[in-house]
Design an enzyme around this catalytic site. Structure first.
Site, PDB file in Angstrom:
ATOM      1  CG  PHE A  43      12.293  -6.588  72.685  1.00 25.79           C
ATOM      2  CD1 PHE A  43      13.361  -6.727  73.547  1.00 25.79           C
ATOM      3  CD2 PHE A  43      12.444  -6.989  71.365  1.00 25.79           C
ATOM      4  CE1 PHE A  43      14.560  -7.239  73.102  1.00 25.79           C
ATOM      5  CE2 PHE A  43      13.645  -7.496  70.907  1.00 25.79           C
ATOM      6  CZ  PHE A  43      14.705  -7.618  71.772  1.00 25.79           C
ATOM      7  CD  GLN A 100      20.635  -2.573  65.434  1.00 27.48           C
ATOM      8  OE1 GLN A 100      20.937  -3.149  66.470  1.00 27.48           O
ATOM      9  NE2 GLN A 100      20.525  -1.270  65.376  1.00 27.48           N
ATOM     10  CB  ILE A 157      13.309  -9.188  62.306  1.00 27.73           C
ATOM     11  CG1 ILE A 157      12.479  -8.859  63.557  1.00 27.73           C
ATOM     12  CG2 ILE A 157      14.769  -9.424  62.693  1.00 27.73           C
ATOM     13  CD1 ILE A 157      12.471  -9.963  64.608  1.00 27.73           C
ATOM     14  CG  HIS A 164      19.615  -8.420  64.568  1.00 31.29           C
ATOM     15  ND1 HIS A 164      19.332  -7.319  65.335  1.00 31.29           N
ATOM     16  CD2 HIS A 164      20.919  -8.718  64.822  1.00 31.29           C
ATOM     17  CE1 HIS A 164      20.413  -6.966  66.028  1.00 31.29           C
ATOM     18  NE2 HIS A 164      21.392  -7.794  65.714  1.00 31.29           N
ATOM     19  CB  CYS A 182      12.746 -27.227  58.378  1.00 31.88           C
ATOM     20  SG  CYS A 182      12.930 -28.810  59.231  1.00 31.88           S
ATOM     21  CB  CYS A 196      14.960 -31.037  55.974  1.00 30.11           C
ATOM     22  SG  CYS A 196      13.480 -30.057  55.698  1.00 30.11           S
ATOM     23  CB  CYS A 215      11.846 -33.633  57.592  1.00 30.66           C
ATOM     24  SG  CYS A 215      12.425 -32.276  58.628  1.00 30.66           S
TER      25      CYS A 215
HETATM   26 ZN    ZN Z   1      12.202 -30.272  57.556  1.00 25.26          ZN
END
Ligand code: ZN
Length: 254
Positions: A40, A107, A109, A125, A133, A136, A161
């Site tokens: 990018f 670097q 992902i 990275h 999440c 949680c 959650c």
């Molecule tokens: Zn959660």
């Protein structure tokens, strides 16, 4: 893209790798462009053309507007199931298998190094393989994440959650969780190869300096010039998909 490989440089690199006791590799986006993943930072290409990635994919932007975040980020996750490791990824994995590379710092992902067979990897990275999440800490795979986005009316992946899942990548404005081991490996290296990185992203672009400061050698393989070219023993501006397999072949005969 030129296909003529500078054989002298291939053998010089192979020789340096063979002589070294602890070679560490640092890779950037340039290793994955051969798999069809756009960098990018290359202007006028891909999905980032019309947006400022720093504004849309910072941690602040994610928290303020996860819907907008996923509008731009979802294609990046989706493309991963459609791409494959290229000859550069495979050559790096092969060099580890042959005992020449002790650690790979990336670097990227996109999970392509793992898929090519590299084992000891530090993903500075983070990775798009999984999401976590924010509330949680529950971890899910990117497949489950995409399903959650798809089935959500707002196109936002919610956890049971009530929290929102965030790809397990380091967004702009976040700390790098794996920086310390990456520094440790760089200090330990007597040879560092930076491959497909323009060394523009801080603090990862400082890693070669840790190797150099302790007397290590540096090889830079990248199309564009970098701020450390003048300190490198060898600078190669060739296509990594051609150059790296040639280095593997050269080492087989040494
Ligand atoms: Zn959660």
């Amino acid at each position: 893209m030129k296909n003529i490989i500078d054989n002298e440089k291939v053998h010089r690199v192979a020789e340096l790798i063979k002589e070294s006791k602890y070679t560490v590799v640092l890779t950037g986006a340039g290793v994955s462009t051969g798999s069809g993943i756009a960098d990018f930072r290359t202007p006028g290409k891909g999905i980032w053309e019309k947006v400022d990635p720093f504004k849309v994919t910072s941690i602040t932007a994610f928290e303020e507007n996860p819907q907008r975040f996923y509008h731009f980020y979802r294609p990046r996750i989706e493309i991963l199931s459609r791409v494959s490791p290229n000859p550069a990824h495979k050559a790096i994995a092969r060099l580890e298998e042959m005992g020449y590379i002790k650690c790979l710092i990336t670097q990227n992902i996109d999970n392509l190094h793992q898929r090519a067979g590299s084992k000891k990897i530090i993903e500075v990275h983070g990775t798009l393989r999984e999401a976590v999440c924010r509330k949680c800490g529950k971890m899910i795979s990117s497949e489950v994440l995409l399903k959650k986005i798809e089935t959500s009316e707002e196109k936002v992946p919610y956890c049971k959650c009530g929290g929102v899942f965030k790809p397990n990548v380091v967004l702009f404005g976040e700390m790098l969780p794996n920086l310390d081991p990456a520094i440790f490996e760089s200090m330990r290296a007597d040879l560092m190869l930076t491959i497909g990185s323009s060394l523009q992203v801080s603090p990862v672009n400082m890693l070669p300096q840790y190797c150099l400061d302790r007397g290590g050698k540096l090889i830079i393989i990248n199309f564009m010039s970098t701020h450390l070219d003048y300190l490198a023993g060898v600078v190669i501006k060739e296509d990594v998909c051609n150059f790296l397999p040639a280095v593997v072949e050269a080492l087989k005969t040494k």
